[in-house]
Enzyme design. Sequence first.
Site, PDB file in Angstrom:
ATOM      1  N   HIS A  21       3.175 -21.014 103.355  1.00 25.64           N
ATOM      2  CA  HIS A  21       4.090 -22.058 103.802  1.00 25.64           C
ATOM      3  C   HIS A  21       5.303 -21.504 104.544  1.00 25.64           C
ATOM      4  CE1 HIS A  21       1.960 -23.661 100.181  1.00 25.64           C
ATOM      5  NE2 HIS A  21       1.595 -24.499 101.132  1.00 25.64           N
TER       6      HIS A  21
ATOM      7  N   ASP B 259       5.170  -6.549 102.195  1.00 25.73           N
ATOM      8  CA  ASP B 259       5.973  -6.020 103.304  1.00 25.73           C
ATOM      9  C   ASP B 259       7.238  -5.352 102.785  1.00 25.73           C
ATOM     10  OD1 ASP B 259       4.068  -7.093 105.038  1.00 25.73           O
ATOM     11  OD2 ASP B 259       5.186  -8.963 105.313  1.00 25.73           O
TER      12      ASP B 259
ATOM     13  N   ARG C 105       6.217 -20.123  96.976  1.00 21.55           N
ATOM     14  CA  ARG C 105       6.981 -19.134  97.746  1.00 21.55           C
ATOM     15  C   ARG C 105       8.043 -18.464  96.880  1.00 21.55           C
ATOM     16  NH1 ARG C 105       7.495 -17.878 102.988  1.00 21.55           N
ATOM     17  NH2 ARG C 105       9.446 -16.927 103.616  1.00 21.55           N
ATOM     18  N   LYS C 106       8.048 -17.122  96.896  1.00 20.81           N
ATOM     19  CA  LYS C 106       9.110 -16.412  96.197  1.00 20.81           C
ATOM     20  C   LYS C 106      10.446 -16.824  96.820  1.00 20.81           C
ATOM     21  CE  LYS C 106       7.077 -12.576  97.176  1.00 20.81           C
ATOM     22  NZ  LYS C 106       6.931 -11.162  97.484  1.00 20.81           N
TER      23      LYS C 106
ATOM     24  N   ASP D 236       5.348  -6.755  95.908  1.00 20.37           N
ATOM     25  CA  ASP D 236       5.571  -7.415  97.181  1.00 20.37           C
ATOM     26  C   ASP D 236       4.843  -6.564  98.223  1.00 20.37           C
ATOM     27  OD1 ASP D 236       6.828  -9.087  99.196  1.00 20.37           O
ATOM     28  OD2 ASP D 236       8.121  -7.369  99.598  1.00 20.37           O
TER      29      ASP D 236
ATOM     30  N   THR E  16       2.800 -12.008  98.045  1.00 17.91           N
ATOM     31  CA  THR E  16       3.483 -11.917  99.331  1.00 17.91           C
ATOM     32  C   THR E  16       3.717 -13.279  99.974  1.00 17.91           C
ATOM     33  OG1 THR E  16       3.348 -10.901 101.534  1.00 17.91           O
ATOM     34  CG2 THR E  16       1.258 -11.429 100.473  1.00 17.91           C
ATOM     35  N   ASN E  17       4.938 -13.500 100.430  1.00 19.16           N
ATOM     36  CA  ASN E  17       5.240 -14.675 101.243  1.00 19.16           C
ATOM     37  C   ASN E  17       4.722 -14.395 102.651  1.00 19.16           C
ATOM     38  OD1 ASN E  17       6.627 -15.875  99.116  1.00 19.16           O
ATOM     39  ND2 ASN E  17       8.649 -15.308  99.879  1.00 19.16           N
ATOM     40  N   GLN E  18       3.944 -15.305 103.186  1.00 19.85           N
ATOM     41  CA  GLN E  18       3.417 -15.145 104.537  1.00 19.85           C
ATOM     42  C   GLN E  18       3.711 -16.388 105.367  1.00 19.85           C
ATOM     43  OE1 GLN E  18       2.113 -12.303 105.946  1.00 19.85           O
ATOM     44  NE2 GLN E  18       2.882 -11.396 104.043  1.00 19.85           N
TER      45      GLN E  18
ATOM     46  N   CYS F  70       1.704 -16.929  99.778  1.00 20.35           N
ATOM     47  CA  CYS F  70       2.211 -18.252 100.105  1.00 20.35           C
ATOM     48  C   CYS F  70       2.176 -18.398 101.624  1.00 20.35           C
ATOM     49  CB  CYS F  70       3.635 -18.433  99.595  1.00 20.35           C
ATOM     50  SG  CYS F  70       4.373 -19.983 100.187  1.00 20.35           S
TER      51      CYS F  70
END
Length: 177
Positions: free
Chosen positions: A95, A10, A104-105, A8, A54-56, A93
């Site tokens: 979204h 962040d 998305r995680k 991951d 990473t989810n963004q 991701c």
Amino acid sequence: MHQGIFLDRDGVINEVLSDRVKFVNKPSDFYLLDGVGEAVKMFNEMGYYVFAVTNQGGIGLGYMKEYALDAIHTQMKAELAAFGAKIDDIAYCPHKPHAGCACRKPQPKMILDLAEKYDIALEESFMAGDREPDITAGKEAGTTTVLIGQRKREQQKADANMTFPDLLAFARWLQKQ
């Protein structure tokens, strides 16, 4: 097949929700966490492929554009390169949270896609994250999961295979195995 370490971003690679930075929306917000350069270099030297997943959601929410994310990732790669370390690939991701997307995680799609692209044996690989969605994604993908960090309130629900205070502690443990 190869082994991989999925990280991951962040809270594992860089600071987030700290005194210096709340969210990373531009390169000047990016601060590599202590020991991360050394840890990634150790993973590289052990022969692992290293990935950031990473989810963004800031993109979907309009807080940043994809070109800004690319600039942040360029900054991250440059800071790691100063340690002789490299990330092999980055999946993100874009979204909004709760958009119901497959990438998305806690969904494992980013991990699964990278594993297919790089011929990664997931059962011999690791997912390291600082929150429950990271751990869930890693478990769903079939990796060994590693909880990183000290953010206790958000980590209480995370049922990882192992826990370390930081990425360097995990790298040192893995090197001894």
